[in-house]
Enzyme design. Structure first.
Site, PDB file in Angstrom:
ATOM      1  N   SER A 214       6.162  -1.838   5.560  1.00 14.91           N
ATOM      2  CA  SER A 214       7.095  -1.269   4.533  1.00 14.91           C
ATOM      3  C   SER A 214       6.259  -0.697   3.477  1.00 14.91           C
ATOM      4  CB  SER A 214       7.500  -2.543   3.883  1.00 14.91           C
ATOM      5  OG  SER A 214       7.003  -2.540   2.434  1.00 14.91           O
ATOM      6  N   LYS A 215       7.154   0.405   2.740  1.00 13.36           N
ATOM      7  CA  LYS A 215       6.515   1.054   1.751  1.00 13.36           C
ATOM      8  C   LYS A 215       6.808   0.742   0.376  1.00 13.36           C
ATOM      9  CE  LYS A 215       5.580   5.513   3.920  1.00 13.36           C
ATOM     10  NZ  LYS A 215       4.614   4.808   5.250  1.00 13.36           N
ATOM     11  N   ARG A 216       7.457  -0.357   0.284  1.00 12.91           N
ATOM     12  CA  ARG A 216       7.347  -0.866  -1.071  1.00 12.91           C
ATOM     13  C   ARG A 216       6.250  -0.979  -1.660  1.00 12.91           C
ATOM     14  NH1 ARG A 216      11.716  -4.680   0.749  1.00 12.91           N
ATOM     15  NH2 ARG A 216       9.745  -5.939   0.808  1.00 12.91           N
TER      16      ARG A 216
END
Ligand code: GLU
Length: 477
Positions: A253-255
């Site tokens: 994820s890029k969060r």
């Protein structure tokens, strides 16, 4: 190229993320293991994406984790400057050389023209790529347009039919058909180079022996090999690290909270655990061993033991590892690192604070868990209704009365003596197990479970223990 020279080349576009940390760590470990040099180069040629302060933040996070560089913007070195925006002349010189040799050409197409071209190609179901209309311009026309300062980019002329075959240290032989490769922009209209040209030129001038980077760059490698060929330079060894995956095997994820290294440090993960965990994202030692200090990683690391299959980022494992380090690092180290999570007044009595940390670390995963666990030594929460009832029943009251008498009568609250008193109470009262320990714990720490009696009383001290025990006696003694 005899010496091993590797570079970590982040773009200062935001925080350091887990993938970046892994690349930096592998660069560092490989350089240390091979007695080579580890270089930090700031790739700031995309001025639109640059975030102020990002480079400094990245460097300080890496430093905090124990990763330092032999050559960098701060420490300098023989091959500087190490910031790409300070090397623009070099890139322009080589772009001009490529244009002169016919390996690159100016392109005057506007963004609107390019968009229209793409739309048309898409509509016709054709492969979307630059159709080389500017390559067809006559020399005179190109010169005239350049002389009138018309906005343009420089494109690399990719070969029409070419299979690129190269050796990747992790993947072995890689074959890539580049016949559909777009003519890559190497100098943008603002005069800045793109990553492809700048990284190639720098890797050459900085004498980089191994380019270690994420798998997402694998598809760009033919362009880079082509640039090396056109410029007549020897290419470095290619090392493409596996993707990092979520536990469901989707791309990580890029969060920000999930991948920013700073956010893990802020959540109270220890740098030793974070480094160890990240080192194992793709690499493993000769056996099943999981715990390695940075020094041990330096001794054991090898690129040959990096897998090409995606590496799963398993938070459960990171938590486990953090717990291991929380218990195995020197007590003083953990105490120091935990301080920001405690109230300053809780740390004033340092020997007592150390005892609290010692008791708490056996039952904690992250640094803030230590403070959470320690709360019971500083102030008591109200008992739940059923606990409040339990502490009032006859056996509970007997235990509290007996214990507070016994404690009051002794001046010695050493672990041995408290253990002796505790055992004596069981004998004399004929009450044991839950009926004995629960009222004591509820009174002393406000909960049913906690550290053993000697530890609890040692931390609370005799006076505070007595105050807490007596508070729950229905008939004060
Ligand atoms: N500046 C590139 C990045 O931030 C570096 C890629 C490379 O290591 O070649 O991903």
């Amino acid at each position: 190229m005899n010496q091993t020279r590797v570079r970590f080349a982040p773009s200062p576009t935001g925080y350091l993320h887990i993938g970046g940390l892994r690349t930096a760590l592998y660069d560092y470990l490989f350089a240390r293991k091979s007695n080579g040099a580890c270089i930090l180069r700031i790739e700031d040629t995309d001025q639109n994406r640059e975030v102020e302060g990002a480079a400094e933040m990245l460097i300080s996070t890496l430093h905090e984790l124990g990763i330092d560089f032999d050559e960098s913007p701060a420490s300098g070195g023989e091959f500087g400057p190490y910031i790409q925006s300070q090397r623009l002349d070099l890139y322009r010189k080589h772009a001009a050389e490529l244009v002169k040799k016919g390996d690159a050409y100016p392109c005057f197409c506007t963004p609107e023209t390019l968009q229209q071209m793409r739309d048309e190609q898409q509509e016709k179901g054709e492969f979307v790529k630059y159709d080389r209309r500017c390559l067809a311009l006559s020399k005179d026309e190109v010169q005239a347009r350049l002389d009138s300062h018309e906005s343009h980019v420089i494109r690399l002329k990719m070969p029409d039919k070419r299979k690129f075959i190269f050796d990747d240290v992790i993947r072995g032989r890689v074959e890539m058909d580049a016949s559909q490769s777009d003519d890559q922009v190497i100098i943008k209209s603002d005069g800045f180079p793109t990553y492809h040209l700048a990284a190639t030129v720098d890797d050459h001038y900085m004498q980089i022996s191994h380019v270690i980077r994420g798998e997402e760059w694998l598809s760009s490698t033919p362009k880079h090999i082509w640039l090396y060929e056109c410029l007549g330079w020897e290419a470095p060894r290619w090392v493409h690290l596996p993707l990092i995956l979520n536990t469901d095997r989707s791309k990580l994820s890029k969060r920000m909270n999930d991948v920013s290294v700073q956010s893990y440090l802020q959540k109270g993960y220890l740098r030793e655990a974070l480094l160890n965990f990240v080192a194992l994202l793709g690499w493993h030692g000769a056996d099943d061993r999981e715990l390695y200090s940075l020094e041990e990683l330096c001794e054991n690391f090898s690129l040959e033991r990096v897998n090409k299959a995606g590496a799963v980022f398993d938070l459960v494992k990171l938590d486990w590892m953090n717990g291991q380090y929380l218990r195995s690092l020197p007590l003083e180290t953990i105490a120091k690192r935990a301080e920001p999570w405690f109230q300053p007044k809780d740390v004033l009595d340092y020997p007592r604070y150390l005892k609290i940390i010692e008791a708490a670390r056996d039952r904690s995963t992250l640094l803030p868990d230590l403070a959470e666990y320690a709360k019971m030594f500083f102030c008591l929460d109200d008992l739940t209704e059923s606990d409040a009832q339990f502490i009032l029943i006859e056996t509970s009251q007997k235990v509290l009365a007996w214990y507070s008498h016994a404690l009051e009568a002794t001046a010695d609250i050493s672990a041995e003596n408290v253990a002796e008193i505790t055992n004596r109470g069981i004998q004399e009262l004929g009450i044991k197990g839950k009926n004995y320990y629960m009222p004591l714990r509820l009174a002393l720490i406000g909960k049913q479970h906690g550290p053993d009696m000697p530890t609890t009383i040692e931390i609370l001290g005799k006076e505070e223990s007595l105050v807490r025990l007596r508070k729950h006696l229905a008939k004060p003694n």
